[in-house]
Structure formats: structure tokens, C-alpha cells
Design an enzyme around this catalytic site. Sequence first.
Site, short mmCIF file in Angstrom:
data_model
loop_
_atom_site.label_atom_id
_atom_site.label_comp_id
_atom_site.label_asym_id
_atom_site.label_seq_id
_atom_site.Cartn_x
_atom_site.Cartn_y
_atom_site.Cartn_z
N ASP A 26 -20.20 29.89 -18.28
CA ASP A 26 -19.51 28.65 -18.57
C ASP A 26 -18.94 28.72 -19.98
OD1 ASP A 26 -20.22 27.57 -16.12
OD2 ASP A 26 -22.07 26.69 -16.88
N ASP B 257 -25.31 24.76 -15.12
CA ASP B 257 -26.21 23.72 -15.60
C ASP B 257 -26.30 22.52 -14.66
OD1 ASP B 257 -23.72 22.61 -15.97
OD2 ASP B 257 -23.81 22.59 -18.15
N ASP C 185 -24.36 23.69 -9.22
CA ASP C 185 -24.32 25.11 -9.60
C ASP C 185 -25.46 25.90 -8.95
OD1 ASP C 185 -22.10 24.93 -11.24
OD2 ASP C 185 -23.28 24.37 -12.99
#
Length: 905
Positions: free
Chosen positions: A335, A639, A643
Amino acid sequence: MQQNITGIAWHTLSADEALKRLESSPQGLTPNEAARRLVRFGPNDLGEEEGLDRLKLLLDQVKSPLIYILLAAAGVTSVLDHVKDALVILAVILVNTALGYWQELRAEKSIRALRGMVKARAWVLRDGKEQEVENALLVPGDIVLLVSGDRVPADLRLLSAKELKIEEAALTGESVPADKATATLDAIDLPAGDRANLAFMSTVVVAGRGRGVVTATGRATLVGQIAEDVRTVSLVKTPLQDKFDRFAKRLGLAVLGMSLLVFALGLLGLAPGVTGMDLFMTAVAMAVAIIPEGLPVVVTITMAIGVSRMAKRNAVIRKLHAVETLGSTTVICTDKTGTLTRNEMTVRALYSMGRYFDVRGSGYELHGSITDRQSGEPARLPSGSDLEMALRIGLLCTESSIEWVDGMAAIKGDPTEAALIVAAMKANMDPERERALWPTRAVIPFESHRGFMATLHERNGHYYVFLKGGPEKLLDICALQRSQVECGHEEVLAAAEELAREGLRVLSLGWKELPHGMSFEELTEELAQGVIFAGLAAIIDPPREEAAEAVAGCARAGIRTAMITGDHVVTAKAIAAQIGIGGPEPKTLTGREIEVLDDAQLRERVADVSVFARVSPRHKLRIAQALMASGEVVAMTGDGVNDAPALKAAHIGVSMGRTGTEVAKEAADMVLADDNFASIFHAVEEGRIVFENIRKVTLYLLAGGAGILLAILSTLLLGFPLPLNPTQIIWLNFVTGALQDVALAFEEGEPGILDQPPRNPKAGILSGTLLRRILLIGAVEALGVLYVFNTAMAAGRSLQEARTLALTTLVCCEIFQVFNCRSLRRSVFRMNHLHNPLLFAAIGLAVLAQLMVLYVPQLEWLVRTVPLSGFDLLMCLAVASSVLVVSEVDKLAMRRFGRRPSRMP
């Protein structure tokens, strides 16, 4: 409060009745009352995981075919009046069992300690203030706040629910998430799945928001009653441990075959003066010396050391297989926000009324201003203007807040929302006054599938919808025309792209007034349709300096870094270029492009794409699967609750420790305590060190065994007496392998370990280099033993003297060899030998033990040695040093002519 609150049908009580029964309130308990109840009801857990069975661990040390052989040999030798041999064998069994037990106990304790490093936490109300506490500290009567991605920390009677959906498959078997509400239910005997106003411990919030009062904790919960134990650390053997177990068994069979060969050759009369009993004992002793019985334990210890080191570098391992897989990682999908960047959001620019405005000041500091980019003059905010409304929306369309403590900003909630609040305050908006003038009546929380957040506000009897989200998503539901300005989708998107090119994350802000004369208690997505575009807010999250260094380090290590983000493709590309992902012009792929690609096409595209922008969690799963199908070993960060599928699918799932949801953490193999990409890189380094140290231990143990085997076979084939008696072989195995192999597990990483390509996870334990080194060192040791033994015999010395010299030479060889094994490529003379004090302690004990069997009469009798002169000891050291010389020559040849390792098996 009554102590016994079990057996109450909480779903039949109203919210107020439940609070009254629990002697609580909507503001929650006081800290003192919570502490008293914690003593009364105990911690909110399901009981400690099954404790270590020390007796079982001790017995496991002797549950080995090798030990069975030794015990049988001890029995046979004692029956045949070979008392000394039996005593030595039993002493070796006892000491090895004690050391193995102690070492494995420490390793198990270290691994189990990880359970406390990823403790689940929950948000509660105490005295009306929100605070985060460990789940274990929750008590009946606590008010718990639930958001998407949380794991419900205790059994709750819901007090409020906004689009709240909870996945209860673990309890009910129903795969579809349950819709939750607060209405009282009449039927007492409803099954758990139909109690819509209750939330149960260990279930997962998949959407919406809610709050509830704790009705039961720990073993009193529904999940506790059915004895479901949620464990965070797996103690089962990892694939690497299983691989080493199989390797040791195959090696054991091979060595037993060689031992039988030695026995057969002896019976053929090749060894003069050797009895059948001596041959039998020699064959048994050889098996003991050559089989690396301590290797599986050392593998466990080495992995435990690696796990501990990773934790110190902010990477908490939840599943042991991640330790070995990290060394093979070829792609890290990360990310952007908070991982590659600092997560210190600052609004840098605004776009409204067809104009750009710059926002001065950094971070969450209030010293700043808003200026017109074109004129450079302070921006004017006429009442009711688009710019004023855009700032107001950023201030009020939020679930976050900021408190200033000693001049420092304490953020409660999302940093992006905090940045919008600060931007409004720089325009002299007072948050308290604005909240009083525009009180919030309802909220549509942000969800990734929705793409926006909306709030309902009341002002002078009128109702307004405020909305913020990605520019494309908002424009899909936006009415752009206003009386004072005409603009279209193309103009707004062009402005968003212009801001994104500056590396800024862009949010779109809009509002609408609802029809007069109507009262609204709920906010629906339909009511949010047709909002008026107010402006764009461009936010910067500066890249981490250490992230750029880590990305460069990954590139040197043969690991590709790919950024996966929901941001605009231009923003993502700009940040990637700053950090060094994909070079100055990284290749990109958007979520919309992924949608139209089938799996085969996506597999081709992901091969060289470095930036995936505007992607959803579902796209992350497809990206991970495509990379894995291409043969990559993938680490995936995440997170959010959505996901979790991608984290589970990847070879290594990496969750954020600070911002990650409980669901993401439980799906992950590793949790980053600091949410920093650099911690992943450090974990990869530690993973490689673990495997390298295991290879070093393997080399050390097998090279020594090869030396004994070759020495005995050579003497048999040459018709010489055996250079060692069975007791001496067993003693050698003990004195050189009791602690040195464990000490090698503590070695630090070699300087060039990250300059090598990733290890192929399918590769065998013994590489060509390792096998060549084992045979080479084994041959050198065998030649040294033969030289010393035959020289002594030729000089007319007794057989016992010659064997003592051979034994001492082998002990010295192994001391030199343990230094060699500290590095497979570097010269011994270029290493800092003070970095591993345990190794020196182990060598010192080995030297002391060998001197004792040479000069303590009782031990001389036991091992059948004789005292050696100073000259004899020097000769043994000189001959043994050949191990060091040959190894140095081999390392030099590797450095000059060796090729870089490949990932091919």
C-alpha cells in the site's frame, strides 16, 4: 452490579433495560468501576492456550530411532561386560537429552511469546470519552464501538447500528453476513443467528458502524461456551522443519547403510585385531557421529532467533512459515499511505469556483493561510460560496477529531480527515461553532465498495447532505451546475489530474439541500444522489525517506516492489517515481483496466507493472493470484477487512499494526508494528539470515560426520587398525556438536546477503556448493587423521596413543571448521569474531572437555585416552589447521570464479 449475569435473554431486553441490568450508561463505565469489575469477572479471554507439557517435551528428546539404537547398544555392551562403553553411551544420551530439552524449551517459549505481541484491542467509552484498550480488559457494562473490519471483542447487546453487518459463520454456519439492528425481540429461544440485536465475540464486522454494551466476557460468551479457542500463533511444524526432518531421516538411512558396510568390511577381515563386538560398536558409534540428530532442534532455535530479531525491527511474525518464505520473496506489493508515506496528511491545495488555492503550513500545525494561486492574495470566503462550503464539508463530513495537548495534535480517527479539519481551521473556521450550527444527524460511513462518505446535517430546520470521496466517484452522482459558476466533468477531472501530477491525493467535496418541510432521521445513498460539486482538496502525504532506501535495497536483492493504491493514477505514479518504484516512468495499471482483463491477460500485464492505481480490495486479490501464477513469491500488504482475501492468498500476508483492522491482522502472516515498508525489507533480510544460518549448521554437522566416515572406511580398505574406538567416536560427536551448532544459529547476517537474488523455495537443502564443501572438508579431516594415526604407529607408539592423537586432531579440526562455517564465502581473517560471544563460549567448553579427557585420570579411563605432550598438541593443531587453509582456498575460488546463485532448483 449482580455478579451472576449469565442466563439472561439479552435480546428480549430493550437497550435501556440492558444498560440498567448491567448498571451502566450510554457514557460507559468509569475507569475505577471497570477495574473493580475486571477483578470480579476476570480477563476477557478464552483461557490461555494449552501450556507447555514439559514432560512430553522431555520424552520427545528420546523418541528418536537414533536414541533407540544408542539405548540398545548400551544394553548390549553392558551385558557383554563393556561397562565403560555403556557408561559413555548413557552419559551422551543424558547430556544430549538435557541440552535438547533446554534448547527446545527456550525456542517454544520464544515462539509462544509472539502471542502477546499482537494483542487485539477495542475502542470503548469510559466516562464518555473514547479510548482504546486491550480486549482482555473489557468487562460487562463497557460500551464498545464497532467499525468495519473489527472483530467483535465480547458478547454485546447493540445500542445503535448503522448499516451494521456482521459475519457470524464461525458460530451459525451462515456464510451471508447478518444484518444487525437494535429493536427488542420477543421470542426467548431464538437461535444465535436470529438474535439480530446481539453481537457475539469473535465474529467479524464487515460493514457499517455500531455500538453495544458488553453482556458477557471470556468463557461466559457464546464462543467461550462452545470452547472455541482463537489462537494467534501456530506452533505446528513449518514446511522447512518438515523438510529437514525428511532430510535427516533419509540421511539416517544412508548412514545406517554405510555403518552396515563398515561392519561387513570388518567381518571380511580387513581390520586386523578387531573383534566382531568392536565392529558392531564402531558401526553404532559411526551412526551416532554422522547423523545430525540435533539439526531439527537447531532449525527450531534458529527460526525462533529470527522471529525475535524481526520483532525488534517492528515485524511481528504470526505464522512461522513466513520466516522461511521471506528469504524467497520476489515481489512485495505494498500500500502507499502510511506504508511508503508518513501518513502525516496536509492539505496543500484547493480547487473551487474554477480557481486554484494554495494552503500554507505543514502537518497539523494551525499556523498557515489559504491564498489564491493566481493573484497570491489571501483567499476570500464569501458566505455560502463554493470554497467556504468545500472547507465546511471537509470539517464536518468526518468521523475524526483532533485534540491539542501541549501544542501537539492528537488525532482520533483518519489522518486524511484530520488534514481537512486543519485546512478549515486555517480559514478561521471554529470546529465547535460549526458543529453547533450544523449538527450531524446521520452518517453513511466510508466503505471501499461505496467510494464515498456522507453526513446529514440540520440547520435552522433544513437538512443538508455533505459528501466527500474520489473525484470520479463523486462526479458520477454529482450535479455540477450552480448559479455562480458553470463547470463540467471534464474541467473538474482535468483539475484533479493537474493536482495529482504534483504527487497530491485528491478528494472531491459536494453538498445538497434536501426538500423543505421534510424531516430526515436516516441518510441513504439515494438521498446523496445529485449533490452539488463544491471543490477539490489536494492532500500530500510525504514519502518516508527510509522507504526509498528500502525500495532501492529490495532492487539490489532481486525483489521487485509494486505499489497498490486506491489513489488517482497520476498521484500514485508521482509518489512511486519519488520513492524509486519502477524507475522515473513506472508502468501503471488501473482498476478499470483490470476489470476488462481476463486472468491470462492480467498475468501478462502484471509482469512489468509497478503501480496499480484506483484499485479495490477485490483487484488486490486478482493481482496477487496473477503474480503467483507467474511463479513469483508474493508478499502483500493490507489493513482493511476487504484486504483479508488478498492477504490469505499471498505467500506472505502483511498487515499494518497501527491502522490495520483486526480481521486483516488475523489473516496476515506478519504484522508491522510501525506500518513502515522498511520493516518489510528488514524482515526479508532476517528471513535470509535464518536460512543461511541453517545452512551453516548443516555444513558444520555433516562435514564432521563425513570426516569420521571417510577416515574409518579408509583404514578398513587399507587394512589398518581403526583410528578411533567406539567410545571415542561417541565422545567426539558430543564434544564437537553439543553447543557449537546452536552458537552458529546466533550468527549475524553477512554483508552481501541482500545482494543475492531470492532463494528458490523449491530448492533442496544441500546446494552444490554446500555438498562440495562437505566432501572437501571431510576428505581433509580424514587425511589429517590418517596422517597423525599412521605416523604415531610407524614411530612405535601404542595403539591407545595413536588413537588419542587422532581424536584430538579431529576435535581441533572441528574447532577450525566452526570458524570456517561462520561464512560460506568470506575469509575467516576478514570476520569480526567478537560478534558471537556464544560461539567462543561453546569452543572454550569443548577445549576444556577435551583437555579433561586427556589429563583427568577418571576420564582417561572412561574414554581410553592417554596424556599428550605439548609437542603432540602442537602437531594436532598444525595438522588440523589444514582444514582452515583448504577452506580459505575454496572460498577464494568461489569469490573469484563463482557465479551468483540463481533461483533455479
